[in-house]
Design a protein around this motif. Structure first.
Motif, PDB file in Angstrom:
ATOM      1  N   UNK A   1      17.674  19.632  -6.661  1.00 14.30           N
ATOM      2  CA  UNK A   1      18.873  18.798  -6.672  1.00 14.30           C
ATOM      3  C   UNK A   1      18.692  17.457  -5.976  1.00 14.30           C
ATOM      4  N   UNK A   2      17.487  17.142  -5.606  1.00 18.54           N
ATOM      5  CA  UNK A   2      17.212  15.865  -4.931  1.00 18.54           C
ATOM      6  C   UNK A   2      16.720  14.838  -5.956  1.00 18.54           C
ATOM      7  N   UNK A   3      16.912  13.579  -5.651  1.00 21.50           N
ATOM      8  CA  UNK A   3      16.400  12.539  -6.546  1.00 21.50           C
ATOM      9  C   UNK A   3      14.883  12.425  -6.369  1.00 21.50           C
ATOM     10  N   UNK A   4      14.231  11.865  -7.360  1.00 16.68           N
ATOM     11  CA  UNK A   4      12.782  11.656  -7.269  1.00 16.68           C
ATOM     12  C   UNK A   4      12.434  10.744  -6.089  1.00 16.68           C
ATOM     13  N   UNK A   5      13.272   9.732  -5.849  1.00 18.31           N
ATOM     14  CA  UNK A   5      13.018   8.832  -4.720  1.00 18.31           C
ATOM     15  C   UNK A   5      13.105   9.583  -3.383  1.00 18.31           C
ATOM     16  N   UNK A   6      14.106  10.442  -3.253  1.00 20.67           N
ATOM     17  CA  UNK A   6      14.256  11.204  -2.012  1.00 20.67           C
ATOM     18  C   UNK A   6      13.083  12.151  -1.800  1.00 20.67           C
ATOM     19  N   UNK A   7      12.690  12.848  -2.848  1.00 22.29           N
ATOM     20  CA  UNK A   7      11.549  13.764  -2.730  1.00 22.29           C
ATOM     21  C   UNK A   7      10.274  13.010  -2.366  1.00 22.29           C
ATOM     22  N   UNK A   8      10.050  11.883  -3.018  1.00 26.28           N
ATOM     23  CA  UNK A   8       8.857  11.091  -2.755  1.00 26.28           C
ATOM     24  C   UNK A   8       8.817  10.620  -1.307  1.00 26.28           C
ATOM     25  N   UNK A   9       9.918  10.044  -0.842  1.00 28.79           N
ATOM     26  CA  UNK A   9       9.945   9.543   0.534  1.00 28.79           C
ATOM     27  C   UNK A   9       9.795  10.673   1.547  1.00 28.79           C
ATOM     28  N   UNK A  10      10.358  11.809   1.247  1.00 33.55           N
ATOM     29  CA  UNK A  10      10.222  12.969   2.140  1.00 33.55           C
ATOM     30  C   UNK A  10       8.767  13.400   2.236  1.00 33.55           C
TER      31      UNK A  10
ATOM     32  N   UNK B   1       0.833  -1.198   0.000  1.00 33.73           N
ATOM     33  CA  UNK B   1       0.000   0.000   0.000  1.00 33.73           C
ATOM     34  C   UNK B   1       0.872   1.254   0.000  1.00 33.73           C
ATOM     35  N   UNK B   2       1.873   1.290   0.861  1.00 34.79           N
ATOM     36  CA  UNK B   2       2.757   2.456   0.907  1.00 34.79           C
ATOM     37  C   UNK B   2       3.593   2.577  -0.367  1.00 34.79           C
ATOM     38  N   UNK B   3       3.950   1.438  -0.956  1.00 31.42           N
ATOM     39  CA  UNK B   3       4.688   1.493  -2.227  1.00 31.42           C
ATOM     40  C   UNK B   3       3.797   2.040  -3.340  1.00 31.42           C
ATOM     41  N   UNK B   4       2.503   1.684  -3.323  1.00 28.93           N
ATOM     42  CA  UNK B   4       1.575   2.229  -4.325  1.00 28.93           C
ATOM     43  C   UNK B   4       1.459   3.737  -4.154  1.00 28.93           C
ATOM     44  N   UNK B   5       1.426   4.190  -2.908  1.00 28.73           N
ATOM     45  CA  UNK B   5       1.377   5.624  -2.646  1.00 28.73           C
ATOM     46  C   UNK B   5       2.651   6.286  -3.170  1.00 28.73           C
ATOM     47  N   UNK B   6       3.791   5.709  -2.858  1.00 28.31           N
ATOM     48  CA  UNK B   6       5.069   6.285  -3.292  1.00 28.31           C
ATOM     49  C   UNK B   6       5.200   6.279  -4.805  1.00 28.31           C
ATOM     50  N   UNK B   7       4.812   5.185  -5.443  1.00 21.55           N
ATOM     51  CA  UNK B   7       4.907   5.095  -6.907  1.00 21.55           C
ATOM     52  C   UNK B   7       4.025   6.144  -7.571  1.00 21.55           C
ATOM     53  N   UNK B   8       2.791   6.285  -7.095  1.00 24.02           N
ATOM     54  CA  UNK B   8       1.886   7.276  -7.674  1.00 24.02           C
ATOM     55  C   UNK B   8       2.396   8.688  -7.467  1.00 24.02           C
ATOM     56  N   UNK B   9       2.863   8.974  -6.264  1.00 21.76           N
ATOM     57  CA  UNK B   9       3.380  10.308  -5.963  1.00 21.76           C
ATOM     58  C   UNK B   9       4.644  10.603  -6.765  1.00 21.76           C
ATOM     59  N   UNK B  10       5.495   9.601  -6.908  1.00 21.58           N
ATOM     60  CA  UNK B  10       6.724   9.777  -7.694  1.00 21.58           C
ATOM     61  C   UNK B  10       6.389  10.140  -9.135  1.00 21.58           C
ATOM     62  N   UNK B  11       5.342   9.525  -9.696  1.00 20.12           N
ATOM     63  CA  UNK B  11       4.972   9.852 -11.075  1.00 20.12           C
ATOM     64  C   UNK B  11       4.475  11.298 -11.179  1.00 20.12           C
ATOM     65  N   UNK B  12       3.803  11.772 -10.139  1.00 19.36           N
ATOM     66  CA  UNK B  12       3.337  13.164 -10.118  1.00 19.36           C
ATOM     67  C   UNK B  12       4.537  14.112 -10.070  1.00 19.36           C
ATOM     68  N   UNK B  13       5.475  13.818  -9.197  1.00 17.37           N
ATOM     69  CA  UNK B  13       6.659  14.673  -9.062  1.00 17.37           C
ATOM     70  C   UNK B  13       7.492  14.649 -10.345  1.00 17.37           C
ATOM     71  N   UNK B  14       7.668  13.459 -10.919  1.00 17.60           N
ATOM     72  CA  UNK B  14       8.446  13.341 -12.157  1.00 17.60           C
ATOM     73  C   UNK B  14       7.819  14.169 -13.272  1.00 17.60           C
TER      74      UNK B  14
END
Length: 194
Positions: free
Chosen positions: A147-156, A122-135
């Motif tokens: 200057x942050x990676x997409x993974x870092x921004x998503x997890x933050x 469930x949390x991975x689905x949230x992170x994946x969806x949010x990462x696509x929005x940020x990307x």
């Protein structure tokens, strides 16, 4: 199409409400039977065990979250991010609930491995969806990755939102959530665009 809910959906709705308000330990088949108007023994027809019920609840939440992100794909990245925040603002906070995944954190060590894995999905689905929005936002110039990676921004962002929901519940105020959203937006938006 029937306007009444089927029994399984009614049970899942009642269980989700209890989990988000009290945690999984606050859920009993007796209470669910009372809330849904069926006999306790009938609960076992729909769910063999509490773990079975919990897995179904988390699987449903994961599917709904994925579908929510998919529905937003035609919108701008800013609209999609605002929608993500509004899920919590409009449906979680006013009801004094935790999100379905975050509600399991307090009893993590007591959860079975299959339940822990489904919470992670469930949390991975949230992170994946949010990462696509940020990307998408970084690509269009709507967001600055600072200057942050997409993974870092998503997890933050996920961590900020989940943590703010806990604080909101403790203080019985949505101020922590609104502050988190304001800081996230000011961090992501190019200067002068927030």
């Amino acid at each position: 199409m029937s306007l009444t809910k089927d029994t399984r959906t009614s049970i899942l709705d009642a269980a989700q409400d209890l989990v988000q308000r009290q945690s999984i330990s606050g859920v009993s088949f007796q209470e669910l039977a009372k809330r849904t108007g069926i006999k306790k023994g009938s609960m076992y027809y729909h769910f063999e065990s509490k773990d079975d019920l919990t897995l179904a609840l988390l699987e449903r939440a994961t599917i709904e979250l994925r579908e929510s992100f998919e529905r937003g794909e035609g919108k701008t990245p800013k609209q999609r991010l605002a929608y993500y925040f509004n899920i919590y603002r409009l449906y979680v906070i006013p009801s004094e609930k935790l999100c379905p995944g975050g509600a399991f954190a307090g009893e993590w060590d007591k959860l079975s491995e299959p339940v822990q894995e489904q919470v992670k999905r469930l949390l991975m689905a949230q992170s994946k969806g949010l990462k696509s929005v940020i990307a998408a936002g970084v690509e269009t110039g709507d967001f600055n990755d600072q200057g942050q990676s997409l993974d870092e921004l998503t997890q933050w962002i996920v961590s900020c939102i989940q943590g703010s929901l806990l604080v909101c519940r403790i203080y019985d105020s949505k101020q922590s959530f609104e502050s988190a959203v304001k800081v996230i937006n000011s961090y992501l938006m190019p200067s002068g665009h927030y």
